[in-house]
Design a protein around this motif. Sequence first.
Motif, PDB file in Angstrom:
ATOM      1  N   LYS A 307       5.600   0.757   4.560  1.00 46.59           N
ATOM      2  CA  LYS A 307       6.128   1.857   3.560  1.00 46.59           C
ATOM      3  C   LYS A 307       4.588   2.527   3.089  1.00 46.59           C
ATOM      4  N   GLN A 308       3.664   1.794   2.594  1.00 45.60           N
ATOM      5  CA  GLN A 308       2.348   2.225   2.045  1.00 45.60           C
ATOM      6  C   GLN A 308       1.677   2.896   3.326  1.00 45.60           C
ATOM      7  N   ASN A 310       2.879   4.409   5.871  1.00 53.31           N
ATOM      8  CA  ASN A 310       3.424   5.682   6.226  1.00 53.31           C
ATOM      9  C   ASN A 310       2.963   6.745   5.307  1.00 53.31           C
ATOM     10  N   LYS A 311       2.832   6.203   4.111  1.00 56.71           N
ATOM     11  CA  LYS A 311       2.475   7.153   2.825  1.00 56.71           C
ATOM     12  C   LYS A 311       0.928   7.545   3.161  1.00 56.71           C
ATOM     13  N   TYR A 312       0.257   6.557   3.567  1.00 54.35           N
ATOM     14  CA  TYR A 312      -1.255   7.057   4.039  1.00 54.35           C
ATOM     15  C   TYR A 312      -1.313   7.988   4.988  1.00 54.35           C
TER      16      TYR A 312
END
Length: 362
Positions: A307-308, A310-312
């Motif tokens: 998830k992190q 994907n944010k990056y």
Amino acid sequence: MASKQNSKFTSALGHSKATVEKSHISHASKKRIREIRKLGFNTDAIITGLLKGNKTQLSKAITLIESNANKHEHAVKKIIAASLPHANKSVRIGITGVPGVGKSTFIESFGNYLIQLGKKVAVLAVDPSSSISGGSILGDKTRMEELVKSEAAFIRPTASGDSLGGVARKTRESVILCEAAGFDVILIETVGVGQSETAVHSMTDFFLLLKLAGAGDELQGIKRGIIEMADAILINKADGQNKKAAKQAKVEFKRALHLYPEKRSNWIPKVKLCSALENWGIEQTWEMLTNYFSLTKKNNFFEENRKQQNKYWLLQSINEQLKSQFYNHPEIKKELAEQLEKIHQQKTTPFEAANYLLTLKR
């Protein structure tokens, strides 16, 4: 005298062989691009074939992904949209190390072992592009002679271009396509220099650092950033006379790892020995990886980490698109040339020129 002549002949032969190999790869790459351009792209056929695991269609899809042509944009979006529901079912492993550490040999041994276990393995190998000519050798297929023959393997060498740290701009999208094609282990090999490690770390589940013993860098080579990112250090070429030095290096790396903070995954980084050439230590490496995936899936770090990531990559994509739109703007192109000339004539500074150009886009 004869010995010197033989040495010169061997050296010349090696140089000639490397030149021919480089020329052959370059010619093969150009031929592939010409053939694909000649045939054109049938997006629906690519999607159908890709989802069935057809490697030719997968290659075409990645070629489209890597294209910067506006005319391919709609096809790319369609392929990605069709692939997403079938993605995220693999494990993604980043592999890095300095040139000469034996990454290609390790990947071939490791890949062949995984295939024996019934896995399908995709290798995305990023080759460094020359900052002068822009060219790239793309020689990974020639260095993985056995793996490339397997139906259960897919090897895609890609030129790094001018993207962050030498990681191809579209590597992340290529991962999604490989997953949609049914590959359940994705190996991403970095250039091994610059900031490529940071970019690959941000798109993989496990980060493996290959090191050499006896190269004089056991401690000097321990740079805080790369060691902090590594989930394991694998000392390759631990064979022959180098075995003793490899064991000593293992002890030193283990001591060094204790200096770094605990990982959020609750995983304790390991130091292992292997010889990709003699094909030992490979099974133990996969066992270590399965232990890691078991732990991180159980404590939910595996999912949270993705998830992190994907944010990056969302923020990274925004930055790249803004950059592309800026430099492709007709007015910016014209004014940029004029501002560069003013800087050359010392009529303005780079900072003033940048501020002026940025105001044109507001």
